[in-house]
Design a protein around this motif. Structure first.
Motif, mmCIF file in Angstrom:
data_model
loop_
_atom_site.group_PDB
_atom_site.id
_atom_site.type_symbol
_atom_site.label_atom_id
_atom_site.label_comp_id
_atom_site.label_asym_id
_atom_site.label_seq_id
_atom_site.Cartn_x
_atom_site.Cartn_y
_atom_site.Cartn_z
ATOM 1 N N LEU A 626 3.999 -3.251 4.183
ATOM 2 C CA LEU A 626 3.975 -4.688 3.924
ATOM 3 C C LEU A 626 3.739 -4.893 2.425
ATOM 4 O O LEU A 626 2.644 -4.635 1.916
ATOM 5 N N ALA A 627 4.780 -5.309 1.709
ATOM 6 C CA ALA A 627 4.704 -5.456 0.255
ATOM 7 C C ALA A 627 4.820 -6.930 -0.108
ATOM 8 O O ALA A 627 5.738 -7.621 0.356
ATOM 9 N N TYR A 628 3.909 -7.397 -0.935
ATOM 10 C CA TYR A 628 3.881 -8.803 -1.320
ATOM 11 C C TYR A 628 4.406 -8.992 -2.735
ATOM 12 O O TYR A 628 4.282 -8.116 -3.594
ATOM 13 N N TYR A 629 4.967 -10.177 -2.944
ATOM 14 C CA TYR A 629 5.408 -10.536 -4.290
ATOM 15 C C TYR A 629 5.171 -12.025 -4.492
ATOM 16 O O TYR A 629 5.615 -12.853 -3.698
ATOM 17 N N LEU A 630 4.450 -12.353 -5.562
ATOM 18 C CA LEU A 630 4.050 -13.736 -5.820
ATOM 19 C C LEU A 630 4.989 -14.417 -6.802
ATOM 20 O O LEU A 630 5.282 -13.891 -7.879
ATOM 21 N N THR A 659 -7.438 -19.472 -5.922
ATOM 22 C CA THR A 659 -8.711 -20.137 -5.626
ATOM 23 C C THR A 659 -9.173 -19.817 -4.210
ATOM 24 O O THR A 659 -10.358 -19.540 -3.963
ATOM 25 N N ARG A 660 -8.254 -19.838 -3.255
ATOM 26 C CA ARG A 660 -8.602 -19.501 -1.865
ATOM 27 C C ARG A 660 -9.160 -18.083 -1.776
ATOM 28 O O ARG A 660 -10.125 -17.825 -1.055
ATOM 29 N N ILE A 661 -8.521 -17.162 -2.468
ATOM 30 C CA ILE A 661 -8.969 -15.766 -2.423
ATOM 31 C C ILE A 661 -10.364 -15.645 -3.000
ATOM 32 O O ILE A 661 -11.238 -14.969 -2.438
ATOM 33 N N ARG A 662 -10.591 -16.316 -4.121
ATOM 34 C CA ARG A 662 -11.902 -16.236 -4.751
ATOM 35 C C ARG A 662 -12.983 -16.811 -3.840
ATOM 36 O O ARG A 662 -14.065 -16.236 -3.682
ATOM 37 N N VAL A 663 -12.698 -17.934 -3.208
ATOM 38 C CA VAL A 663 -13.672 -18.555 -2.313
ATOM 39 C C VAL A 663 -13.946 -17.642 -1.123
ATOM 40 O O VAL A 663 -15.105 -17.434 -0.716
ATOM 41 N N GLY A 710 -0.811 -8.874 -7.984
ATOM 42 C CA GLY A 710 -1.638 -9.854 -8.669
ATOM 43 C C GLY A 710 -2.984 -10.053 -7.995
ATOM 44 O O GLY A 710 -3.703 -9.119 -7.639
ATOM 45 N N GLU A 711 -3.329 -11.315 -7.774
ATOM 46 C CA GLU A 711 -4.629 -11.666 -7.222
ATOM 47 C C GLU A 711 -4.836 -11.209 -5.786
ATOM 48 O O GLU A 711 -5.975 -11.154 -5.307
ATOM 49 N N LEU A 712 -3.765 -10.826 -5.105
ATOM 50 C CA LEU A 712 -3.918 -10.317 -3.739
ATOM 51 C C LEU A 712 -4.673 -8.994 -3.700
ATOM 52 O O LEU A 712 -5.150 -8.577 -2.645
ATOM 53 N N GLU A 713 -4.786 -8.329 -4.842
ATOM 54 C CA GLU A 713 -5.529 -7.065 -4.910
ATOM 55 C C GLU A 713 -6.962 -7.214 -4.400
ATOM 56 O O GLU A 713 -7.586 -6.244 -3.993
ATOM 57 N N TYR A 714 -7.490 -8.425 -4.423
ATOM 58 C CA TYR A 714 -8.902 -8.616 -4.124
ATOM 59 C C TYR A 714 -9.140 -9.257 -2.761
ATOM 60 O O TYR A 714 -10.236 -9.695 -2.447
ATOM 61 N N VAL A 715 -8.120 -9.293 -1.926
ATOM 62 C CA VAL A 715 -8.249 -9.819 -0.569
ATOM 63 C C VAL A 715 -8.828 -8.738 0.344
ATOM 64 O O VAL A 715 -8.309 -7.620 0.392
ATOM 65 N N PRO A 716 -9.889 -9.041 1.118
ATOM 66 C CA PRO A 716 -10.395 -8.083 2.110
ATOM 67 C C PRO A 716 -9.515 -8.114 3.361
ATOM 68 O O PRO A 716 -9.807 -8.812 4.330
ATOM 69 N N PHE A 877 -8.026 -13.580 -12.335
ATOM 70 C CA PHE A 877 -7.060 -12.581 -11.899
ATOM 71 C C PHE A 877 -5.947 -12.461 -12.935
ATOM 72 O O PHE A 877 -5.509 -13.427 -13.539
ATOM 73 N N SER A 878 -5.436 -11.256 -13.110
ATOM 74 C CA SER A 878 -4.285 -11.052 -13.981
ATOM 75 C C SER A 878 -3.555 -9.810 -13.540
ATOM 76 O O SER A 878 -4.090 -8.971 -12.826
ATOM 77 N N ALA A 879 -2.321 -9.714 -13.975
ATOM 78 C CA ALA A 879 -1.492 -8.563 -13.599
ATOM 79 C C ALA A 879 -1.685 -7.435 -14.595
ATOM 80 O O ALA A 879 -2.221 -7.595 -15.675
#
Length: 999
Positions: A626-630, A659-663, A710-716, A877-879
């Protein structure tokens, strides 16, 4: 963007050329030959010291000569001494003093009818004006010097005056006249045997060629210059040539060579205390780093350059450097800072008459004002820049304006204006090198896409990506390759978009994966060049930095240990000073590492390009990738199985998603349960998995290999919750993570290779701080027949290095420290051995050290705080950060799999999770060597399920922060002799609630 603006290195070359003339009598000049012998010796000694750059000695000799000339009434010798003293002040970049000495020399000569030294004093005053950015004054002074030389029929001095007039004309943008004068001077230098002048005129011709957009000619001129510079033993000419080669290679799209040459030029300029030359090279190096996307390092170099230029009074040079700083702030989104800096810079450049840099400033102002919504002012600034480009009448400025106009039209959504601007750019494209090539094709593709001409858009996008890849491959540093690519993400994104619109999903998937950071793949598919400095030279430079870091770290720890027993204000001041000094030295060390990689580059030999066929062949029948692209306005997810590839597009604002990910992380990543956490996790589940699961794309997949962006790296991911079933994702599937899809086949091939024979080494270096880590290490070691627990002082960095090389599993139950500001220094902490920069046993195993290890372990488990985060995981977040994390560093060094954490973990809970995980590992295969695919990932999933079903450990904080990066597989054990690791520590009483991280 290519290096633009003023080339101070070339200017200094001409300046020093003129100083050579100031120190030698022109043809037919009598000079002070009638002076007494001792006076002659004073001049000879002063001249020798001057050319050896021993300026204190030179000044002392010339002051004695001046005093003696005055006492004897020798006006000619007095004037010559004054001129030499002006030259010494000039070489020291003390321009007010130089003007004072030279003015007195001219006044003396004019009052007493002396003519022999007039050319030299006027010529030198012209060079002072030049470096003070008073170009019209410099031009007038050199014109007068030329008249004096012509009247004296001194062809050599006349040629030198032409050269120096040409330099001033170059800064004023009169490139044709400048070229003619350089070319007039060159044959005179050759016919009269003036090898020093010949070499420096050739270097100046190279500088002009770069400035006008002909880097190939620049390289030719600079190549020709090597012979005469060597013949003249011209140290400063060699330094000047190195700097110009750096700018030429940068213009050619060869950043690795550019950095190597500029670095050498900077080192020599500093060694010879040539501050203005050092400032120029710093500014140009900053441009290369900024072009690579390494904005923090570029800003630091620019700050250093600006401080030097301001101190030297070089207002025009400082303005050009400030312009580079403003461009970076615009890229960082600091619009107000960028606008203020650009406006100040343009005002200064108008005062100096520097039309080329002024044009670049106006183009930047057009961008800044358009970003701020002022289309009227933007159009006015663009029109001013276009007028200057026409007046300059050279390919490089014309191309810069055309591409800027196309960018601004793209921002406004005006495809017709884009096409008109690009039509103008096409005629000058060769002047911009590879960097202009990718931008031209990228903009052409966007214009075609706006018209719905998707096939033309795809063809242009492919050419843009090829140009970016070509330059990316020229960087020797994995960090710079990653960052260069990440700041050009839009080029890949447009290719992904147009291929999806054409229905070519497989090729879109490959383009998306190609855009990801590939430091790991590059390392696996490369060889290190043997060129560049020797290992001993690099090691000595590294030791110097590490010695400073170690001393500052020790001093900082000592002050902190003393606490506030001293005056509070003094304590805070000392902490602040030491912290700032430590940060600066760490930054310098990071720069040194990058420079070393550029000077000993990696040659890519294949294997790093994504291939859907290879990825599918590497997948088991029950696995899905499952590969994501923003995109800015949507999330695209690709689902790849052994039999198919599908994609899903979910509308979502990227900033809102961040913002959702951070929250969600803040709600889940804390010990106290939050009532809002389930809703936040369900919302993320819907965005990230809803479409794919409803479409049945993941049906039958027992293991999902997740590739994030990107920012998806930090999703649990383990804790994503299905609102319909109320189940967490990890309850249904096993999760593995990879930095890119292309890494899957490469890592699985590597996993099949031999591994060490010993099974497990578990280390717990801080039993007092983390009492449960002792239980954890022992439990892990006792899980396997030949497991070893290394506790307390024995768990040193040296022991960890040995274990990483010799053991199949290495478990570290210790403090993890995330360094957000300088990720190369994120670390795991260990017991200190023999401290000091000469020893690697200082108790801090840092990212930059891990990158250089040879790790043989199948599994490295980092049981500490935030060991799975990159430098932006807790801030913005940054790439492009894949290179500088502990997880990627261990994979880079050879680890098959890494388990790490997404947030701060508590001591007791970490021990409990590790105990359950290794029990599952043992159950998965005999002696801890599981044979089934993704067995380690399955063991992690089972441990997480056990925890969430146990009321005492059910909160996602306890189990969802653990992530396995790798393929989940192990290799065949090599037949290596096991080495005993003693257990020499007895644990004390257990404690609760201790965090495994340091602030």
């Amino acid at each position: 963007m290519p290096i633009r603006g003023r080339d101070l290195a070339a200017a200094l070359g001409a300046a020093l050329l003129a100083l050579a003339a100031a120190g030698c009598r022109p043809t037919g000049e009598a000079g002070p030959l009638a002076a007494p012998t001792d006076q002659t010796e004073l001049f000879a000694g002063g001249e020798a010291a001057y050319w050896a750059a021993e300026f204190d000695s030179a000044q002392a000799q010339f002051e004695r000569a001046l005093a003696q000339a005055r006492s004897e009434g020798d006006r000619a010798a007095e004037a010559e001494a004054l001129t030499w003293l002006g030259g010494v002040a000039y070489r020291r970049a003390d321009y007010p003093a130089a003007r004072e000495w030279l003015g007195r020399s001219l006044d003396l000569q004019q009052r007493h009818g002396l003519t022999a030294g007039l050319w030299r004093a006027n010529n030198l005053l012209g060079l002072v004006s030049f470096l003070e950015d008073r170009y019209y004054d410099a031009l007038d002074r050199h014109a007068l010097a030329a008249e004096l030389a012509d009247a004296a029929r001194d062809t050599v001095s006349l040629a030198k005056s032409w050269n120096n007039q040409a330099l001033a004309l170059t800064e004023l943008g009169d490139f044709d006249r400048a070229r003619r004068l350089f070319l007039q001077a060159l044959p005179v230098a050759r016919s009269t045997g003036q090898t020093l002048m010949e070499g420096r005129v050739l270097v100046n011709l190279g500088m002009l060629a770069v400035r006008t957009g002909d880097p190939e000619s620049a390289l030719r001129y600079l190549g020709e210059a090597e012979g005469p510079i060597t013949a003249a033993d011209d140290v400063m000419g060699r330094l000047n040539r190195l700097g110009q080669l750096g700018t030429a290679w940068a213009s050619m799209g060869e950043p690795g060579r550019a950095i190597a040459h500029l670095d050498s030029a900077l080192a020599e300029a500093r060694a010879r205390d040539q501050l203005d030359e050092a400032a120029s090279n710093l500014s140009h190096m900053a441009s290369v780093y900024a072009d690579a996307g390494d904005y923090p390092r570029a800003l630091r170099l620019l700050d250093e350059s600006l401080a030097l230029q301001t101190g030297l009074g070089e207002t025009g040079e400082a303005a050009a450097t400030l312009l580079r700083t403003a461009a970076i702030h615009l890229e960082l989104g600091n619009l107000d800072v960028a606008r203020a800096a650009t406006e100040r810079s343009v005002e200064s450049l108008r005062a100096t008459g520097d039309r080329l840099d002024q044009m670049h400033g106006l183009l930047l102002l057009a961008r800044v004002t358009l970003e701020g919504g002022d289309t009227t002012r933007s159009a006015r600034h663009l029109a001013e820049a276009e007028a200057l480009a026409r007046a300059l009448d050279a390919p490089a400025p014309r191309l810069a304006v055309a591409l800027a106009a196309a960018r601004l039209a793209d921002h406004r959504g005006n495809a017709d204006a884009m096409r008109r601007a690009l039509a103008g750019a096409a005629a000058f494209l060769a002047a911009g090198g590879m960097d202009a090539t990718w931008e031209y094709h990228w903009l052409a593709g966007r214009a075609a896409a706006r018209d719905g001409n998707l096939r033309a858009a795809e063809a242009a996008a492919v050419r843009a990506v090829e140009a970016v890849e070509r330059i990316r491959g020229e960087f020797g540093s994995g960090l710079l390759r990653t960052r260069y690519q990440s700041v050009r993400e839009a080029v890949y994104r447009d290719l992904v978009d147009v291929r999806l619109r054409l229905g070519r999903v497989a090729e879109a998937f490959e383009a998306a994966d190609q855009s990801r950071g590939r430091a790991l793949l590059d390392h696996l598919a490369s060889v290190r060049s043997g060129s560049g400095p020797t290992a001993r030279e690099l090691a000595e430079e590294e030791r110097q930095h590490l010695r400073q870091i170690d001393n500052l770290t020790t001093a900082l720890a000592r002050v902190r240990d003393a606490g506030r027993r001293v005056d509070e204000r003094a304590y805070r001041s000392e902490i602040g000073r030491l912290t700032a000094d430590l940060e600066q030295v760490r930054n310098d060390y990071g720069l040194a590492l990058v420079r070393a990689e550029e000077r000993r580059p990696l040659a890519l030999v294949g294997g790093a390009r994504p291939s859907l066929a290879r990825v599918r062949a590497a997948l088991a029948s029950d696995e899905a990738l499952l590969a994501y692209y923003l995109f800015p306005d949507r999330l695209v997810s690709f689902v790849v199985t052994a039999g198919a590839v599908r994609h899903f597009s979910t509308p979502v604002d990227r900033a809102a998603l961040a913002t959702r990910i951070r929250v969600a992380r803040e709600l889940v990543g804390r010990l106290e349960p939050s009532r809002s956490a389930p809703q936040a996790l369900e919302a993320l589940h819907e965005v990230l998995l809803g479409d794919a699961r409803r479409a049945g794309a993941l049906t039958g997949a027992g293991t999902i290999i997740v590739v994030l962006h990107g920012e998806l790296e930090y999703v649990p991911f383990a804790a994503l919750r299905d609102s319909a079933s109320g189940r967490y994702l990890v309850e249904d599937v096993t999760l593995l993570h990879l930095p890119s899809a292309a890494a899957l086949p490469v890592l699985r091939e590597r996993a099949g290779g031999p591994r060490p024979a010993r099974t497990t080494v578990a280390l717990a270096p801080f039993p007092q701080d983390l009492p449960h880590s002792v239980e954890e290490a022992r439990a892990v070691a006792e899980t396997f027949p030949d497991g070893q627990a290394v506790l307390g002082p024995q768990a040193s960095e040296r022991q960890v290095r040995d274990a990483l090389r010799d053991a199949r599993t290495v478990h570290l139950a210790t403090h993890g420290v995330l360094n957000v500001r300088n990720p190369l220094f994120s670390r795991v902490e260990l017991a200190g051995g023999r401290a000091g920069a000469e020893s690697p046993d200082d108790g801090r195993l840092e990212v930059h050290e891990v990158n250089r290890l040879a790790v043989g372990a199948d599994l490295v488990f980092l049981s500490g705080c935030e060991t799975g985060l990159g430098p932006t995981g807790t801030t913005v977040f940054s790439a492009g950060e894949d290179y500088a994390t502990l997880v990627r560093a261990f994979l880079h060094a050879g680890a098959g799999n890494v388990v790490a954490t997404l947030w701060r973990v508590e001591d007791r809970g970490a021990a409990e999770f590790a105990r359950r995980f290794y029990r599952e590992v043992r159950a998965a295969g005999a002696a801890g060597r599981p044979a089934e695919p993704a067995a380690l990932g399955k063991a992690l999933a089972r441990a997480q399920r056990e925890m969430l079903r146990d009321p005492a450990w059910a909160a996602p904080y306890r189990w969802a922060g653990y992530r396995l990066t790798g393929t989940g597989e192990t290799g065949e054990p090599a037949r290596l002799a096991a080495r005993s690791v003693p257990d020499q520590y007895t644990a004390g009483a257990a404690g609760h609630g201790t965090s495994r991280g340091h602030p």
